[in-house]
Design a protein around this motif. Structure first.
Motif, short mmCIF file in Angstrom:
data_model
loop_
_atom_site.label_atom_id
_atom_site.label_comp_id
_atom_site.label_asym_id
_atom_site.label_seq_id
_atom_site.Cartn_x
_atom_site.Cartn_y
_atom_site.Cartn_z
N LEU A 17 0.80 -1.23 0.00
CA LEU A 17 0.00 0.00 0.00
C LEU A 17 0.83 1.27 0.00
O LEU A 17 0.41 2.29 -0.57
CB LEU A 17 -0.93 0.02 1.22
CG LEU A 17 -2.02 -1.04 1.29
CD1 LEU A 17 -2.84 -0.87 2.55
CD2 LEU A 17 -2.92 -0.99 0.05
N PHE A 18 2.01 1.24 0.65
CA PHE A 18 2.72 2.49 0.91
C PHE A 18 4.15 2.58 0.38
O PHE A 18 4.67 3.70 0.24
CB PHE A 18 2.75 2.76 2.42
CG PHE A 18 1.41 2.72 3.09
CD1 PHE A 18 0.38 3.55 2.67
CD2 PHE A 18 1.17 1.85 4.14
CE1 PHE A 18 -0.87 3.52 3.28
CE2 PHE A 18 -0.07 1.81 4.76
CZ PHE A 18 -1.09 2.64 4.33
N ALA A 19 4.80 1.46 0.12
CA ALA A 19 6.22 1.49 -0.22
C ALA A 19 6.49 2.34 -1.46
O ALA A 19 5.79 2.24 -2.47
CB ALA A 19 6.76 0.09 -0.44
N ARG A 24 1.36 10.67 4.54
CA ARG A 24 1.03 11.56 5.65
C ARG A 24 0.99 10.71 6.92
O ARG A 24 0.39 9.64 6.94
CB ARG A 24 -0.32 12.24 5.44
CG ARG A 24 -0.43 13.06 4.14
CD ARG A 24 0.62 14.17 4.07
NE ARG A 24 0.61 15.02 5.25
CZ ARG A 24 -0.13 16.12 5.35
NH1 ARG A 24 -0.90 16.51 4.35
NH2 ARG A 24 -0.07 16.85 6.46
N VAL A 25 1.65 11.19 7.95
CA VAL A 25 1.69 10.46 9.21
C VAL A 25 1.19 11.38 10.31
O VAL A 25 1.62 12.54 10.41
CB VAL A 25 3.12 9.98 9.54
CG1 VAL A 25 3.12 9.13 10.81
CG2 VAL A 25 3.71 9.18 8.37
N MET A 90 -1.26 5.90 15.70
CA MET A 90 -0.57 6.35 14.49
C MET A 90 -1.48 6.11 13.29
O MET A 90 -2.08 5.05 13.16
CB MET A 90 0.75 5.59 14.31
CG MET A 90 1.50 5.95 13.03
SD MET A 90 3.09 5.07 12.85
CE MET A 90 2.52 3.38 12.58
N ARG A 91 -1.54 7.11 12.42
CA ARG A 91 -2.26 6.99 11.16
C ARG A 91 -1.28 7.26 10.03
O ARG A 91 -0.56 8.26 10.03
CB ARG A 91 -3.43 7.95 11.10
CG ARG A 91 -4.08 8.07 9.72
CD ARG A 91 -5.35 8.89 9.74
NE ARG A 91 -6.47 8.10 10.27
CZ ARG A 91 -7.73 8.53 10.26
NH1 ARG A 91 -8.04 9.73 9.76
NH2 ARG A 91 -8.70 7.77 10.75
N VAL A 92 -1.25 6.35 9.05
CA VAL A 92 -0.43 6.51 7.85
C VAL A 92 -1.37 6.57 6.65
O VAL A 92 -2.19 5.66 6.45
CB VAL A 92 0.57 5.34 7.69
CG1 VAL A 92 1.41 5.53 6.42
CG2 VAL A 92 1.46 5.22 8.91
N VAL A 93 -1.26 7.64 5.87
CA VAL A 93 -2.14 7.85 4.72
C VAL A 93 -1.31 7.82 3.45
O VAL A 93 -0.37 8.60 3.29
CB VAL A 93 -2.90 9.18 4.81
CG1 VAL A 93 -3.85 9.34 3.63
CG2 VAL A 93 -3.66 9.28 6.13
N GLY A 94 -1.65 6.89 2.56
CA GLY A 94 -0.95 6.77 1.29
C GLY A 94 -1.81 7.20 0.12
O GLY A 94 -2.85 7.85 0.30
#
Length: 269
Positions: A17-19, A24-25, A90-94
């Motif tokens: 999903l993110f690599a 946004r973190v 923690m939220r990671v937005v890709g």
């Protein structure tokens, strides 16, 4: 507590999903806020796991280390982002998805040197290509401690938890209280090879299945297992129920503050 296959499965999902993307973190809960601000807008390089530890790598010198512990969970969702529900550490937005982390034992920004220190404290992980089972055998073969306790010791073997411990010992007919030094190299090699296969299957399907094809419900006619953990197993959480092979009662006791399950007949010697 999630076993190692869960963390490797999460690493694979986050990698997909993110690599290679700028993410946004944030920390809606606030407990990871300063580190999240440092990472916000950075490129998420890769995700990897070692045992029950997950690592998100950002650039050459920043790594988020997560240990889920008993209550930690990640949830993945498609964009657009929604208001946080519960205590989101923690939220990671890709580009297409976001993931929320809740309730971990650890969520910390560390250096690659600190990552190395964490990994140095861990035993070999059956799910890692760089695992050296000889390291685990060197400790097991000299130990008076029971093999049931050794398999759960993350310094000896990383990623194995209560389910895989109980099941792999049953599958090889090993009494759980056998001292490590009495196990024998041949049985250790069978245990290691079986863990590699079983845990890889766990990564693939997202649950723990340890029952051989000839003992599955559709073959034997028994009812499928009904348990929140899912998966077909021989002994785990089956105390007092009949063994799927011999019919005798599955036993249980406490070992190092965890429930141990085994068949006294199939694991008699």
């Amino acid at each position: 507590m999630p076993e190692g296959h869960t963390l490797h499965r999460l690493a694979g999902v986050h990698q997909e999903l993110f690599a290679g993307t700028r993410v946004r973190v944030s920390s809606p809960q606030g407990r990871f806020a300063s580190s999240a601000a440092e990472l916000d807008g950075a490129v998420f390089e890769r995700a990897e796991a070692h045992g029950k530890h997950l690592f998100h790598r950002y650039g050459a010198d920043r790594v988020v280390h997560v240990h889920l512990g008993l209550y930690g969970t990640f949830t993945e969702n498609e964009l657009p982002v929604t208001e946080p529900r519960g205590q989101v550490r923690m939220r990671v937005v890709g580009p297409t998805h976001f993931t929320d982390l809740r309730g971990p034992t650890r969520c910390e920004l560390i250096t690659p040197e600190e990552v190395a220190a964490v990994r140095d404290r861990l035993g070999p992980d059956p799910l890692r290509a760089d695992a050296d089972p000889e390291r685990a055998w060197a400790r097991i073969s000299k130990s008076r401690t029971s093999i049931a306790a050794l398999l759960m010791d993350q310094k000896v073997l990383a990623g194995v938890g209560n389910v895989y411990r109980a099941e792999v010992l049953f599958r090889h007919g090993i009494p759980p209280m056998t001292p490590g030094r009495d196990l024998g190299r041949e049985r250790w090699e069978l245990i290691w090879a079986d863990l590699v296969e079983l845990m890889a299957d766990g990564v693939k399907v997202g649950r723990i299945d340890t029952v051989r094809p000839e003992h599955l419900p559709e073959v034997t006619g028994r009812a499928p297992r009904q348990d929140r953990h899912g998966g077909e197993v021989y002994t785990y959480r089956r105390a007092g129920m009949p063994c799927l092979i011999c019919g005798d009662e599955i036993a249980t006791s406490s070992l190092a503050a965890r429930n141990l399950y085994w068949c006294p007949t199939c694991q008699a010697s």
